[in-house]
Design an enzyme around this catalytic site. Structure first.
Site, short mmCIF file in Angstrom:
data_model
loop_
_atom_site.label_atom_id
_atom_site.label_comp_id
_atom_site.label_asym_id
_atom_site.label_seq_id
_atom_site.Cartn_x
_atom_site.Cartn_y
_atom_site.Cartn_z
N CYS A 94 -0.46 65.59 35.75
CA CYS A 94 -1.35 65.10 35.31
C CYS A 94 -2.22 66.91 36.33
O CYS A 94 -2.08 67.52 34.98
CB CYS A 94 -1.86 64.27 36.96
SG CYS A 94 -3.84 63.35 35.98
N HIS B 28 0.85 59.86 34.65
CA HIS B 28 1.78 59.08 36.09
C HIS B 28 2.65 58.47 36.36
O HIS B 28 2.98 57.52 36.45
CB HIS B 28 0.84 58.69 37.60
CG HIS B 28 -0.57 59.62 37.60
ND1 HIS B 28 -0.57 60.80 38.74
CD2 HIS B 28 -1.54 59.41 36.87
CE1 HIS B 28 -1.36 61.06 39.04
NE2 HIS B 28 -2.37 60.75 37.57
N GLU C 296 5.48 58.68 37.93
CA GLU C 296 6.27 58.53 39.85
C GLU C 296 5.67 56.49 39.42
O GLU C 296 6.23 56.13 40.39
CB GLU C 296 5.09 58.91 40.46
CG GLU C 296 3.65 58.78 40.71
CD GLU C 296 3.02 59.61 40.16
OE1 GLU C 296 2.11 60.16 40.54
OE2 GLU C 296 3.47 60.01 39.13
#
Length: 538
Positions: A382, A508, A510
């Protein structure tokens, strides 16, 4: 009929209610049940989206774009089910909804009160998860600590739910602390007794009490709490602090946690199949023959929970590759041209995660430059992608004044900026580009090598974008635009394709990493970091 489990906490905050709820979800799923989870937060913010990460840790984003509490990340990682906007409710959102209904006249002139209007709004939200997901069991964690003023409407609402659906379809689990006094060398049950008494005074009798402790408890503690808290002896469960949180389901199941829950709810289900989870935990314990050190360069490193999902995703990749991933937490504000070498040397990879605002940005740019010029694996997430673009524009493409419109509105070369049609004259809350968006990967790139396919979908949380005016200048200078929106309008990922790993992504990744299924980009990053570590040692 859907069964509802409510998890509350007592004595102190931070006991691991979220991990307890997530562990139970994994155990029930392992028994063949469809499980949904949600979190009720007492704070008055509408959602955590506008809160400082120092206040509440990271903001976790669901597939449908809800900005939620970080505990939902634990739920998804443990249960491995995508959650949604019905999975997190705050006091602010409750009052927002109720006041909007009052303004529209939906209450037909009634005096709007906590009971029944606020509690009805909470109850409808809890019921909606069961309806929307078709779950066999809904696990609802209530934030805060019993006795807090803020959580009282939530406690009253779930008390009413239990009355409406019957005790045979509802279950209350109370997580408390059992402190150990070193002076007298004994555990103390009195705080738990007082916490349960407080809960009983609000009309709720817990069915199961989970005792958080750092050392194994004596049998007398279980007997005393069962007797004084009016629960069955085997409904007092020990929850010992563990070196790795993914061991929690196995530890709790040794006390027959899910068996007791199923019995109390009248669920006739098979024994849990935990073979895959046990194998994963053994792999975690075995990891460490190889070690890598990743520099996480951020502006909120004073609270590691601000980057919780990133840290977990790094470890997931390490587990899978048989490596121990050490994280060096680096405050980007402290990186200067004079300190960069000493702060960043010895690393096997550099990761710059998401964030907002101009503080610490120049330090992140120096970190990206250090990685690029020293051949280190770099992963920008990001904001970290935007940093890589700014750094490359300044130092490789000759655009010396390159910056982002977020950091310098007067900048002449905004390589990161609002897209045409966007406006900065908007509120901060809930107006970002949020949730799952598709991306098309260019062939022959690091992205294609990691994902093994050309079309992906990932979760976003940002407002500014790569400025298309600078596409040609940056690609002519050697930057690869490796991922685009399907219409070609938005640059989703950039990379230096000739490197083992130098990738920036606007989304993102993750949030989609799981301990038993690491995210492909984190795998690629850690694999490259292992290569760097081995080269250094050779």
């Amino acid at each position: 009929m859907t069964k509802y489990i409510f998890v509350t906490g007592g004595v102190v905050s931070g006991l691991g209610k979220g991990i307890t709820a997530a562990s139970l979800g994994r155990l029930l799923k392992a028994r063949g049940l469809k499980v949904a989870a949600q979190k009720l937060d007492p704070y008055i913010n509408v959602d955590p989206g506008t809160m400082s990460p120092y206040q509440h840790g990271e903001v976790y984003v669901t597939e449908d774009g809800a900005e939620t509490d970080l505990d939902l990340g634990h739920y998804e990682r443990f249960i491995d089910e995508d959650l949604n906007k019905y999975s997190n409710l705050t006091t602010g959102k409750v009052y927002w909804n109720v006041l909007n209904k009052e303004r529209r006249g939906e209450y037909l002139g009634s005096t709007v009160q906590v009971i029944p209007h606020i509690t009805n709004e909470i109850k409808e939200f809890v019921y909606s998860v069961g309806r929307k997901t078709g779950a066999d069991v809904v696990i609802t964690e209530i934030g805060g600590t019993i006795g807090d003023i803020e959580s009282q409407p939530f406690i009253e609402a779930v008390r009413q739910i239990s009355l409406e659906i019957g005790r045979e379809n509802s279950l209350f689990i109370h997580v408390t602390l059992v402190p150990y006094l070193h002076g007298s060398e004994e555990h103390k049950s009195k705080p738990t007794q007082h916490s349960v008494k407080e809960l009983q005074g609000m009309g709720i009798n817990p069915n199961i009490i989970v005792l958080r402790c750092d050392q194994p408890l004596e049998e007398s503690i279980f007997q005393k709490i069962a007797l004084f808290c009016n629960v069955k002896p085997d409904c007092v469960i020990e929850n010992i602090t563990l070196p790795d949180l993914y061991e929690a389901p196995l530890m709790l199941e040794r006390s027959r946690f899910s068996e007791v829950v199923c019995r109390e709810l009248g669920l006739s289900v098979p024994q849990p199949d935990l073979a895959e989870w046990k194998e994963m935990v053994e792999r975690i314990k075995a990891a460490g023959a190889r070690r890598v050190e990743i520099g996480l360069v951020g502006k909120y490193v004073g609270l590691h929970d601000a980057y919780l999902s990133v840290a977990e995703a790094l470890r997931h990749a390490g587990f899978h590759l048989g490596a121990h991933v050490g994280i060096r937490w680096i405050d980007s504000e402290e990186i200067t041209p004079d300190t960069a070498e000493s702060m960043l040397s010895g690393l096997d990879g550099i990761l710059v995660p998401g964030g907002f605002g101009s503080r610490g940005i120049e330090g992140m740019i120096l970190a990206a430059r250090y990685a690029r010029e020293n051949g280190l694996p770099y992963f920008g997430i990001c904001l970290g992608m935007q940093i890589a673009v700014i750094e490359y524009a300044r130092n490789a493409a000759g655009i010396a004044g390159a910056n982002s419109g977020e950091f310098d509105e007067q900048c002449a070369d905004k390589v990161i900026d609002f897209m045409p049609g966007q406006s900065d004259d908007i509120d901060k809350g809930g107006t970002l580009r949020l949730g799952a968006c598709p991306c098309v990967i260019a062939p022959g790139t690091t992205m294609e090598r990691c994902y093994g396919r050309r079309e992906i979908s990932e979760r976003h949380r940002h407002r500014y974008e790569f400025n298309n005016v600078y596409r040609k200048a940056l690609t002519d200078a050697g930057l690869t635009l490796s991922g685009m929106s399907p219409d070609g309008r938005l640059v989703e990922t950039v990379e230096l394709s000739g490197r083992p790993f130098f990738v920036g992504v606007q989304y993102h990744p993750e949030f989609k990493s799981r301990p038993n299924r690491p995210h492909p980009l984190f795998l690629g990053f850690i694999e490259a970091a292992i290569g760097t570590s081995e080269e250094r040692q050779a």
